[in-house]
Design an enzyme around this catalytic site. Structure first.
Site, mmCIF file in Angstrom:
data_model
loop_
_atom_site.group_PDB
_atom_site.id
_atom_site.type_symbol
_atom_site.label_atom_id
_atom_site.label_comp_id
_atom_site.label_asym_id
_atom_site.label_seq_id
_atom_site.Cartn_x
_atom_site.Cartn_y
_atom_site.Cartn_z
ATOM 1 N N ASN A 12 13.774 141.092 32.776
ATOM 2 C CA ASN A 12 13.187 139.715 33.118
ATOM 3 C C ASN A 12 13.181 139.730 34.518
ATOM 4 O O ASN A 12 14.266 139.753 35.214
ATOM 5 C CB ASN A 12 13.865 138.513 32.225
ATOM 6 C CG ASN A 12 13.259 137.007 32.852
ATOM 7 O OD1 ASN A 12 12.714 137.083 33.730
ATOM 8 N ND2 ASN A 12 13.174 136.449 31.582
ATOM 9 N N HIS A 15 13.539 135.851 38.200
ATOM 10 C CA HIS A 15 14.385 135.144 39.426
ATOM 11 C C HIS A 15 14.086 136.043 40.718
ATOM 12 O O HIS A 15 14.731 135.569 41.711
ATOM 13 C CB HIS A 15 15.833 135.093 38.844
ATOM 14 C CG HIS A 15 15.768 134.150 37.719
ATOM 15 N ND1 HIS A 15 15.305 132.909 38.223
ATOM 16 C CD2 HIS A 15 16.040 134.215 36.711
ATOM 17 C CE1 HIS A 15 15.513 132.092 37.063
ATOM 18 N NE2 HIS A 15 15.978 132.976 35.828
ATOM 19 N N HIS A 48 8.391 134.814 32.570
ATOM 20 C CA HIS A 48 8.127 133.336 31.900
ATOM 21 C C HIS A 48 7.320 132.554 32.514
ATOM 22 O O HIS A 48 7.992 132.087 33.766
ATOM 23 C CB HIS A 48 9.819 132.921 31.615
ATOM 24 C CG HIS A 48 9.787 131.509 30.609
ATOM 25 N ND1 HIS A 48 10.685 130.744 30.573
ATOM 26 C CD2 HIS A 48 8.627 130.726 30.376
ATOM 27 C CE1 HIS A 48 10.540 129.778 30.151
ATOM 28 N NE2 HIS A 48 9.129 129.749 29.671
ATOM 29 N N ARG A 50 6.448 129.548 33.473
ATOM 30 C CA ARG A 50 6.862 128.073 33.042
ATOM 31 C C ARG A 50 5.906 127.024 33.659
ATOM 32 O O ARG A 50 5.133 127.320 34.552
ATOM 33 C CB ARG A 50 8.127 127.609 34.055
ATOM 34 C CG ARG A 50 9.384 128.055 33.201
ATOM 35 C CD ARG A 50 10.734 127.707 33.978
ATOM 36 N NE ARG A 50 11.841 127.838 33.134
ATOM 37 C CZ ARG A 50 12.526 127.161 32.151
ATOM 38 N NH1 ARG A 50 11.601 126.031 31.921
ATOM 39 N NH2 ARG A 50 13.413 127.428 31.671
ATOM 40 N N ARG A 54 7.968 127.227 38.463
ATOM 41 C CA ARG A 54 8.987 127.278 39.442
ATOM 42 C C ARG A 54 9.493 128.601 39.922
ATOM 43 O O ARG A 54 9.950 128.990 41.085
ATOM 44 C CB ARG A 54 10.269 126.574 38.804
ATOM 45 C CG ARG A 54 10.845 127.497 37.660
ATOM 46 C CD ARG A 54 12.156 126.840 37.104
ATOM 47 N NE ARG A 54 11.911 125.538 36.463
ATOM 48 C CZ ARG A 54 12.743 125.073 35.652
ATOM 49 N NH1 ARG A 54 14.090 125.601 35.416
ATOM 50 N NH2 ARG A 54 12.760 123.802 35.093
ATOM 51 N N GLU A 75 6.738 135.216 27.936
ATOM 52 C CA GLU A 75 7.269 134.202 27.585
ATOM 53 C C GLU A 75 6.387 132.941 27.926
ATOM 54 O O GLU A 75 5.963 132.667 29.074
ATOM 55 C CB GLU A 75 8.716 134.065 27.930
ATOM 56 C CG GLU A 75 9.418 135.219 27.675
ATOM 57 C CD GLU A 75 11.073 134.837 28.058
ATOM 58 O OE1 GLU A 75 11.953 135.468 27.068
ATOM 59 O OE2 GLU A 75 11.308 134.368 28.877
ATOM 60 N N THR A 106 16.373 127.755 29.669
ATOM 61 C CA THR A 106 16.060 127.353 28.288
ATOM 62 C C THR A 106 17.376 127.088 27.775
ATOM 63 O O THR A 106 18.231 127.835 27.769
ATOM 64 C CB THR A 106 15.319 128.678 27.877
ATOM 65 O OG1 THR A 106 14.337 129.175 28.595
ATOM 66 C CG2 THR A 106 14.699 128.351 26.386
ATOM 67 N N GLU A 156 13.419 136.626 18.819
ATOM 68 C CA GLU A 156 14.486 136.949 19.764
ATOM 69 C C GLU A 156 15.546 135.831 19.661
ATOM 70 O O GLU A 156 15.333 134.786 19.644
ATOM 71 C CB GLU A 156 13.828 136.753 21.326
ATOM 72 C CG GLU A 156 14.856 137.218 22.303
ATOM 73 C CD GLU A 156 14.059 137.150 23.554
ATOM 74 O OE1 GLU A 156 13.128 137.720 23.840
ATOM 75 O OE2 GLU A 156 14.893 136.875 24.681
ATOM 76 N N HIS A 196 19.307 136.077 26.742
ATOM 77 C CA HIS A 196 19.620 134.797 27.486
ATOM 78 C C HIS A 196 21.118 134.684 28.011
ATOM 79 O O HIS A 196 21.909 134.735 27.107
ATOM 80 C CB HIS A 196 19.186 133.621 26.909
ATOM 81 C CG HIS A 196 18.857 132.500 27.861
ATOM 82 N ND1 HIS A 196 17.895 132.208 28.356
ATOM 83 C CD2 HIS A 196 20.139 131.814 28.189
ATOM 84 C CE1 HIS A 196 18.123 131.218 29.256
ATOM 85 N NE2 HIS A 196 19.549 130.972 29.431
HETATM 86 C C1 LIG Z 1 13.245 132.071 27.405
HETATM 87 C C2 LIG Z 1 14.392 132.665 28.303
HETATM 88 O O1 LIG Z 1 15.389 132.811 27.704
HETATM 89 C C3 LIG Z 1 14.283 133.214 29.510
HETATM 90 O O2 LIG Z 1 12.871 133.866 30.096
HETATM 91 C C4 LIG Z 1 14.835 132.197 30.670
HETATM 92 O O3 LIG Z 1 13.578 131.286 30.291
HETATM 93 C C5 LIG Z 1 14.674 132.700 31.967
HETATM 94 O O4 LIG Z 1 13.846 131.982 32.799
HETATM 95 P P1 LIG Z 1 14.787 130.442 33.360
HETATM 96 O O5 LIG Z 1 15.847 130.654 34.180
HETATM 97 O O6 LIG Z 1 13.526 129.725 34.005
HETATM 98 O O7 LIG Z 1 15.013 129.364 32.126
HETATM 99 N N1 LIG Z 2 14.618 135.781 26.941
HETATM 100 C C1 LIG Z 2 15.633 136.002 27.671
HETATM 101 C C2 LIG Z 2 15.358 136.647 29.079
HETATM 102 O O1 LIG Z 2 14.071 136.987 29.131
HETATM 103 C C3 LIG Z 2 16.308 136.750 30.239
HETATM 104 O O2 LIG Z 2 17.103 135.688 30.295
HETATM 105 P P1 LIG Z 2 18.170 135.889 31.532
HETATM 106 O O3 LIG Z 2 19.113 137.032 31.428
HETATM 107 O O4 LIG Z 2 17.600 135.466 32.608
HETATM 108 O O5 LIG Z 2 19.207 134.742 31.047
#
Ligand SMILES: CC(=O)[C@@H](O)[C@H](O)COP(=O)(O)O
Ligand SMILES: NCC(=O)COP(=O)(O)O
Length: 248
Positions: A12, A15, A48, A50, A54, A75, A106, A156, A196
């Protein structure tokens, strides 16, 4: 390695975009991070989009759709805009997640059981667009059964409560809920992913659960990348979870 102990890593990159948006700069570029992640062994890239934008922006998703070598796991909250956007982009995977504007991250799983008709309609639209749909849910039997009823082939499991556990007992309890969730999902014929809050010290236990297909991990990889570089951070996480799944 056999099918039984194979595990995939979805990276992911949200960030990376968080850092960019903090200053409104053009860097760091999440697209570059995605390509580096793929070179380092990521099996897929998760973003994701959003509602409050953000971190990831619409353009990031459009560019990624053109350049990814692996596959996108998109997402999104269940809104008309996002459904239309996904129908245009047609990502390989779409993961429906709950979203509130004020949340730091989330907070829980999607309440599929409480809104089956609405989720079923979204799953159908996305499936018609060629996307494999997954539902980001808590490891609860009633949510897993509802996921199956609405026609999603993938779930998931939200690992946030496990990741946030304050004691070893709490972590063990949450891990066993995830383990039960994986068994329940597999028994219902679903593909089971998890994610997550997973990081370099807590991901192995989840990766070792038999039958789990993929872990989606973002925040910890981006944080570690500050010190070792993005490719190295991804490669370390991949090696860690693959070894854990192999040991079982
Ligand atoms: C759905 C999920 O668990 C992640 O994609 C998470 O949303 C990461 O992005 P955020 O830190 O903005 O929640
Ligand atoms: N769906 C969870 C994800 O994509 C990654 O979450 P995180 O490791 O950033 O908390």
């Amino acid at each position: 390695m056999t099918e039984a102990n194979r595990i995939l890593l979805g990276v992911n990159i949200d960030h990376v975009a968080t850092l960019r948006q903090a200053r409104g700069t053009r860097y760091p570029d999440p697209v570059k991070a995605a390509l580096d992640a793929e070179e380092a062994g990521a099996d897929g890239i998760t973003v994701h989009l959003r509602e409050d934008r953000r971190h990831i922006q619409d353009r990031d998703v459009r560019v990624l759709a053109d350049v990814l070598q692996t596959r996108m796991n998109f997402e999104m909250g269940v809104t008309d805009f996002m459904l239309g956007f996904a129908e245009q982009i047609r990502p390989a995977h779409v993961c429906l997640v709950p979203e509130t504007r004020q949340e730091l991250t989330t907070e829980g799983g999607l309440d599929v059981a409480g809104q089956e008709a609405r989720i079923a309609a979204a799953v159908e639209r996305l499936t018609m667009a060629g996307c494999e749909v997954s539902l980001f849910i808590d490891a609860e039997e009633r949510q897993i059964e509802a996921a199956m009823r609405v026609g999603a082939p993938v779930i998931e499991l939200h690992t946030g409560r496990y990741a946030d556990a304050h004691t070893a007992e709490e972590a063990a309890h949450e891990l066993s809920r995830i383990r039960d969730g994986v068994i329940c999902g597999l028994n219902h014929g679903l593909i089971v992913n998890a994610g997550h809050g997973l990081h370099y010290h807590n991901a192995e236990a989840v990766a070792a659960i038999p039958g789990i297909n993929e872990l989606n991990i973002g925040h910890a990889i981006v944080a570690h990348a500050l010190f070792v570089g993005f490719k190295q951070a991804v490669a370390e996480m991949k090696a860690l979870i693959v070894a854990a799944a192999y040991r079982g």
